[in-house]
Design a protein around this motif. Structure first.
Motif, mmCIF file in Angstrom:
data_model
loop_
_atom_site.group_PDB
_atom_site.id
_atom_site.type_symbol
_atom_site.label_atom_id
_atom_site.label_comp_id
_atom_site.label_asym_id
_atom_site.label_seq_id
_atom_site.Cartn_x
_atom_site.Cartn_y
_atom_site.Cartn_z
ATOM 1 N N MET A 81 2.571 -2.733 -27.288
ATOM 2 C CA MET A 81 2.345 -2.017 -26.031
ATOM 3 C C MET A 81 2.180 -3.000 -24.879
ATOM 4 N N ILE A 82 1.405 -4.052 -25.131
ATOM 5 C CA ILE A 82 1.148 -5.008 -24.053
ATOM 6 C C ILE A 82 2.441 -5.720 -23.665
ATOM 7 N N LEU A 83 3.254 -6.075 -24.674
ATOM 8 C CA LEU A 83 4.524 -6.746 -24.372
ATOM 9 C C LEU A 83 5.415 -5.868 -23.502
ATOM 10 N N MET A 84 5.469 -4.571 -23.857
ATOM 11 C CA MET A 84 6.293 -3.658 -23.064
ATOM 12 C C MET A 84 5.804 -3.619 -21.623
ATOM 13 N N LEU A 85 4.478 -3.549 -21.469
ATOM 14 C CA LEU A 85 3.923 -3.484 -20.115
ATOM 15 C C LEU A 85 4.176 -4.783 -19.370
ATOM 16 N N ILE A 86 4.055 -5.923 -20.075
ATOM 17 C CA ILE A 86 4.333 -7.204 -19.420
ATOM 18 C C ILE A 86 5.797 -7.233 -18.979
ATOM 19 N N GLY A 87 6.667 -6.737 -19.853
ATOM 20 C CA GLY A 87 8.084 -6.693 -19.494
ATOM 21 C C GLY A 87 8.305 -5.956 -18.187
ATOM 22 N N GLY A 88 7.696 -4.759 -18.082
ATOM 23 C CA GLY A 88 7.835 -3.984 -16.850
ATOM 24 C C GLY A 88 7.256 -4.711 -15.657
ATOM 25 N N SER A 89 6.080 -5.339 -15.860
ATOM 26 C CA SER A 89 5.445 -6.027 -14.733
ATOM 27 C C SER A 89 6.301 -7.184 -14.251
ATOM 28 N N ILE A 90 6.895 -7.925 -15.185
ATOM 29 C CA ILE A 90 7.738 -9.058 -14.783
ATOM 30 C C ILE A 90 8.841 -8.566 -13.865
ATOM 31 N N SER A 91 9.440 -7.450 -14.285
ATOM 32 C CA SER A 91 10.551 -6.920 -13.509
ATOM 33 C C SER A 91 10.130 -6.616 -12.079
ATOM 34 N N ILE A 92 8.934 -6.046 -11.923
ATOM 35 C CA ILE A 92 8.481 -5.690 -10.572
ATOM 36 C C ILE A 92 7.974 -6.912 -9.812
ATOM 37 N N LEU A 93 7.170 -7.725 -10.500
ATOM 38 C CA LEU A 93 6.501 -8.819 -9.805
ATOM 39 C C LEU A 93 7.484 -9.871 -9.304
ATOM 40 N N THR A 94 8.466 -10.236 -10.144
ATOM 41 C CA THR A 94 9.408 -11.253 -9.695
ATOM 42 C C THR A 94 10.162 -10.748 -8.473
ATOM 43 N N ARG A 95 10.481 -9.479 -8.501
ATOM 44 C CA ARG A 95 11.197 -8.887 -7.383
ATOM 45 C C ARG A 95 10.370 -8.989 -6.106
ATOM 46 N N MET A 96 9.087 -8.615 -6.223
ATOM 47 C CA MET A 96 8.221 -8.675 -5.054
ATOM 48 C C MET A 96 8.061 -10.116 -4.589
ATOM 49 N N PHE A 97 7.913 -11.012 -5.554
ATOM 50 C CA PHE A 97 7.716 -12.424 -5.244
ATOM 51 C C PHE A 97 8.928 -12.971 -4.502
ATOM 52 N N LEU A 98 10.110 -12.635 -5.033
ATOM 53 C CA LEU A 98 11.332 -13.124 -4.400
ATOM 54 C C LEU A 98 11.462 -12.600 -2.980
ATOM 55 N N ARG A 99 11.121 -11.329 -2.812
ATOM 56 C CA ARG A 99 11.286 -10.722 -1.505
ATOM 57 C C ARG A 99 10.340 -11.356 -0.500
ATOM 58 N N ILE A 100 9.108 -11.591 -0.932
ATOM 59 C CA ILE A 100 8.149 -12.198 -0.017
ATOM 60 C C ILE A 100 8.593 -13.607 0.348
ATOM 61 N N ARG A 101 9.131 -14.330 -0.642
ATOM 62 C CA ARG A 101 9.561 -15.686 -0.356
ATOM 63 C C ARG A 101 10.746 -15.693 0.611
ATOM 64 N N LYS A 102 11.549 -14.643 0.491
ATOM 65 C CA LYS A 102 12.734 -14.603 1.344
ATOM 66 C C LYS A 102 12.379 -14.176 2.769
ATOM 67 N N ASN A 103 11.540 -13.171 2.876
ATOM 68 C CA ASN A 103 11.296 -12.580 4.195
ATOM 69 C C ASN A 103 9.973 -12.988 4.804
ATOM 70 N N GLY A 104 9.270 -13.893 4.171
ATOM 71 C CA GLY A 104 7.935 -14.157 4.652
ATOM 72 C C GLY A 104 7.046 -12.993 4.259
ATOM 73 N N VAL A 105 5.880 -12.934 4.836
ATOM 74 C CA VAL A 105 4.940 -11.869 4.503
ATOM 75 C C VAL A 105 5.523 -10.539 4.958
ATOM 76 N N PRO A 106 5.520 -9.535 4.112
ATOM 77 C CA PRO A 106 6.122 -8.257 4.501
ATOM 78 C C PRO A 106 5.426 -7.665 5.716
ATOM 79 N N ALA A 107 6.243 -7.138 6.592
ATOM 80 C CA ALA A 107 5.667 -6.519 7.787
ATOM 81 C C ALA A 107 4.921 -5.260 7.402
ATOM 82 N N SER A 108 3.776 -5.092 7.966
ATOM 83 C CA SER A 108 3.060 -3.855 7.667
ATOM 84 C C SER A 108 2.384 -3.353 8.924
#
Lengths: 704, 178
Positions: A677-704
């Motif tokens: 169960m934990i591996l599955m959840l880690i898998g999902g988190s990696i997918s989301i977190l790397t995406r967020m990380f990449l986006r922040i690195r590309k665009n700077g801090v997200p505008a809010s």
């Protein structure tokens, strides 16, 4: 008085939700009205929002006639997030008001008096705010408001990144926000009608009835926010699908918009399921981790559909096919999520012990469900035939593998849904009471689960578009051999094993071997980038890594579940202090029972010392807790997670011969279930977190 | 072809929604009680502090239709239904007995009845909840209608509202009285 503020805030959410539905509805945009004063629009629309329910609903079909509008008056991106922000603030306000009432034990609110007590510890007083109908609905509204603002930020950023937003794109965004507002308004309305949490009684009781002891558990409290965040993710998927259907924009960019939501919802629902499983494993003394009861099924069904959606959404993003199927799954995942909430909140499937003296009324929840989704499916019917697939794919291809797996996942969900509501329908039809339990699910699910797991093995190694069977055979030969070896080994080593768990273990081995051999091939046999293994690892990409992790996790989970069910050892005996109990490779020494006082309970706590090969490894303290407020007992097991299995100890009453009834179970490979169960959840988190990380690195801090 | 396929979800959904909407009125709290048409269980309960008469099975078998109402001072719906129980005692000429269920302090029930009025002919105090279990009580309030021979004829789960009183309980009592 704070409760009245909360009540008012809830009313305002209803108003603001309808305002959002109206302001962003294509109707209003077409009228070309000035929406510049969007942030102050709340007040102007207040007057009509009372009877705008039907109006807002009919908006859903409106753009049907004029799907491609010309230039829009540009109400966004500047003011796009004002209204969602207001709704979120109101949601926080009303939730805070309710929690405040629980914290200060304001018993003039029946909701507080019913499930709380002045002696309940603070953490559980806060947690109690989520358990009754009204509190849970409020949490749902808040989670949806949160998803609303995040979605608004997401589209806001996209709109501000591309200055010349196509008009069909803005129409799409407007539609999605409009429907999101409508859903929030419906939820708020349902809360107010069904189970208004802020009602007061004139004569307050001196003290409350106390929180149900079964709910006084950190995990149980954690489960609620996680569950509703998952549902909120499904809500966004639903609204985006509707908007896509309305504007005929179910394409790659649609799939990209959907991506974080699908994975996020998958992650939160999965986490809720995992929490639920561990809770029933550890708290209720009979210690199974899955019971197929309504509460569990109502989490599992949307999770399965979301899993199906994860797969066909990827196909849509990659190849622009499976449009109708993706839209259908997007609608249905939220439908079954909502329905699951209805099933668990209503007392249809037997009276719920947790809401004893409350007559749970969920009529509005059901009516809202029927209205919203009949409109949605009607829309699906009218629109989906216009979305004929242009491209086809070969039968032997990655698309086809992923499509097949999403279909089988949906079939599994359908079987579980039928199993859940069949007793209910039967009772209505001829008044007969039956229960559908594990045997039914195992028998009915086996024919669907087996092919799914078979597909799971080789779908990841298929090529997109078109592949050749003999090529697959070449790629899979290692996996086939490995899984055959596993099956052979297990069946020879444990010669009298029944076929069912053997199949489970074999298939788990198959998935595991397939995933690992593919990973190995990619890392070491990549011809183009042979120069650096690290480069190969980078080339895999977060998607591949998360997919592989999730698949391996499932394989480990299935292997652990099958093995622990087969090789479980159970010892029940009447133990006296000093006695030693042998179970599996462990030796358990019973030290006696002590009477201790908890914060709001008295507990008989037994002490055990666990030996492994005559070395002490742990002390275990199973308890019987007595909660005087409700006058009920709970039995808390204590669990040792060893490398070779779980030792699960629980104590019962005093036996006639003066000993203490002790139940010890050794569940080999049970930690595999939790690891999986934990591996599955880690898998999902990696997918989301790397995406967020990449986006922040590309665009700077997200505008809010 | 596509046209006909895409309508399937709508049809299935409509069928499901239809089933649930039709049955929404079917009060699921009318759980078939195993005790219906069975004799009431044998019990004998002590009176409330200060009262002289407790409650036992003998009270239910005196040849008159009677009503047994399970209540508790900690139960908020009981407070809500109490005026209806008083109305019942005024409008139906039957003895009404109270089963004071699982009080923490015996005085709680006494205070409660002093505050709200006492429509009960006799009240038995079930501190342990054992008699409640024998009656199949799984939540308070519950209301039983018992015929003159001590047979349980009807069981209402949840608070008695004026609607329940007028449409269910009073007709049922009238019917049993013949």
């Amino acid at each position: 008085m704070l409760a009245e503020f909360g009540h008012f805030a809830l009313l305002l959410i209803l108003v603001a939700g309808f305002s959002q539905a109206l302001l962003f509805s294509p109707l209003r945009l077409h009228a070309g009205r000035i929406v510049a004063s969007l942030s102050f629009g709340t007040k102007t629309v207040t007057a009509v929002s009372g009877n705008s329910g039907n109006e807002a609903l009919s908006d859903v079909h409106e753009p049907d006639t004029t799907p491609h509008s010309s230039a829009l008056p540009t109400p966004f991106p500047n003011n796009l997030i004002a209204l969602p922000l207001i709704i979120l603030a109101l949601g926080i306000l009303s939730q805070a008001a309710l929690i405040h009432a629980f914290v200060v034990s304001d018993f003039s609110l029946p909701i507080v008096a019913d499930v709380s007590h002045s002696s309940t510890p603070l953490l559980f007083r806060v947690g109690a705010a989520f358990t009754p109908d009204g509190g849970a609905m409020l949490l749902w509204v808040l989670a949806t408001a949160l998803a609303n603002i995040v979605f608004a930020l997401q589209v806001f950023r996209r709109a501000s990144n591309t200055p010349t937003t196509a008009s069909s794109d803005s129409l799409f965004i407007a539609n999605a926000l409009s429907i999101l507002g409508l859903v929030i308004a419906i939820l708020a309305l349902v809360t107010l009608i069904d189970a208004d949490p802020f009602l007061r009684v004139a004569v307050a009781p001196l003290d409350g009835r106390g929180m149900s002891p079964q709910s006084q558990d950190v995990l149980r409290i954690l489960r609620e926010p996680v569950l509703y965040l998952g549902l909120a993710g499904l809500t966004v998927i639903f609204t985006v699908s509707i908007a896509g259907l309305l504007t005929h924009k179910i394409d790659r960019s649609f799939a990209e918009t959907l991506r974080p939501w699908v994975i996020g919802a998958w992650l939160f629902l999965g986490l809720a399921i995992a929490i639920n499983a561990y809770r029933s494993y550890s708290q209720q003394a009979w210690g199974n981790w899955w019971y197929w009861d309504t509460a569990e099924n109502s989490l599992l069904i949307p999770w399965l559909l979301t899993t199906a959606l994860v797969h066909c959404r990827a196909v849509l993003e990659k190849t622009d096919t499976l449009k109708s199927w993706t839209a259908f799954l997007g609608l249905s995942a939220f439908a079954v999520g909502w329905f699951g909430v209805y099933l668990t909140r209503s007392d249809l499937l037997g009276p719920l012990t947790e809401t004893l003296s409350q007559s749970a009324d969920s009529t509005a929840l059901l009516v809202g469900f029927c209205l919203l989704f009949s409109a949605a499916y009607f829309l699906f019917w009218r629109q989906s035939d216009r979305m004929a697939e242009q491209k086809a794919f070969g039968f032997v291809s990655r698309e086809s593998g992923m499509f097949l797996s999403s279909v089988t996942l949906s079939l599994i969900a359908a079987v579980i849904l039928i199993g859940t509501i069949y007793p209910l329908v039967l009772r209505w039809v001829d008044g007969e009471n039956i229960t559908v339990g594990a045997p039914f699910y195992v028998e009915a699910l086996l024919p669907v689960v087996l092919p799914l797991m078979f597909i799971m093995g080789f779908a990841p190694v298929l090529r997109w578009r078109q592949d050749e069977l003999w090529l697959i055979g070449r790629r899979m030969k290692l996996a086939v051999m490995l899984s055959l070896i596993i099956v052979l080994f297990v069946s020879i080593r444990f010669i009298d094993l029944s076929p069912l768990p053997l199949i489970g273990i074999g298939l788990a081995g198959w998935i595991l071997a397939a995933a690992l051999s593919d990973l190995w091939a990619r890392l070491w046999h990549q011809p183009d980038h042979g120069e650096s293994k690290y480069r190969n690892l980078q080339l895999l990409g977060p998607r591949y890594i998360s997919m592989t992790l999730a698949h391996i996790g499932l394989a480990i989970l299935i292997a652990g579940g099958s093995a622990s069910a087969v090789w479980e050892e159970q010892v029940v005996l009447s133990a006296r202090a000093g006695q030693s109990i042998e179970v599996g490779p462990y030796n358990l020494q019973y030290e006696g029972v002590a009477l201790l006082a908890g914060e709001n309970y008295a507990t008989r706590q037994a002490t055990f010392i666990l030996y492994h090969h005559s070395l002490p490894v742990a002390e275990l303290f199973p308890e019987i807790r007595y909660y005087p407020i409700r006058g009920t007992e709970t039995r808390e097991a204590d669990i040792f997670h060893g490398r070779d299995g779980d030792v699960h100890v629980s104590v019962g009453d005093r036996s006639e011969d003066g000993g203490r009834i002790v139940t010890v179970r050794f569940l080999p490979m049970m930690p595999w279930v939790w690891t999986g169960m934990i591996l599955m959840l880690i898998g999902g988190s990696i997918s989301i977190l790397t995406r967020m990380f990449l986006r922040i690195r590309k665009n700077g801090v997200p505008a809010s | 072809m596509r046209f006909s396929l895409a309508v399937i979800p709508l049809v299935l959904f409509a069928a499901l929604a239809g089933i649930f909407l039709i049955n929404i009125d079917k009060d699921s709290s009318v759980v078939p009680s195993v005790l219906i048409d069975k004799p009431a269980p044998d019990f004998s309960l002590p009176p409330l502090p200060g009262a002289d008469k407790g409650l036992s099975r003998a009270d239910l078998t005196k040849g008159k239709v009677s009503v047994l109402n399970v209540f508790a001072s900690w139960c908020i719906p009981c407070r809500a239904e109490h005026p209806m129980i008083k109305r019942l005692s005024n409008e139906a000429d039957v003895p009404i007995f109270g089963l004071n269920y699982k009080e923490k302090d015996p005085q709680d029930g006494v205070k409660w009845l002093e505050e709200l009025g006492n429509p009960y002919q006799a009240v038995g105090m079930d501190l342990s909840g054992r008699t409640g279990i024998d009656f199949g009580v799984y939540g308070v309030p519950e209301t039983f209608i018992i015929d003159g021979q001590g047979q349980i004829k009807y069981k209402h789960i949840g608070p008695v509202t004026s609607e329940v009183l007028e449409k269910v309980l009073l007709p049922k009592i009238a019917e049993l009285k013949g």
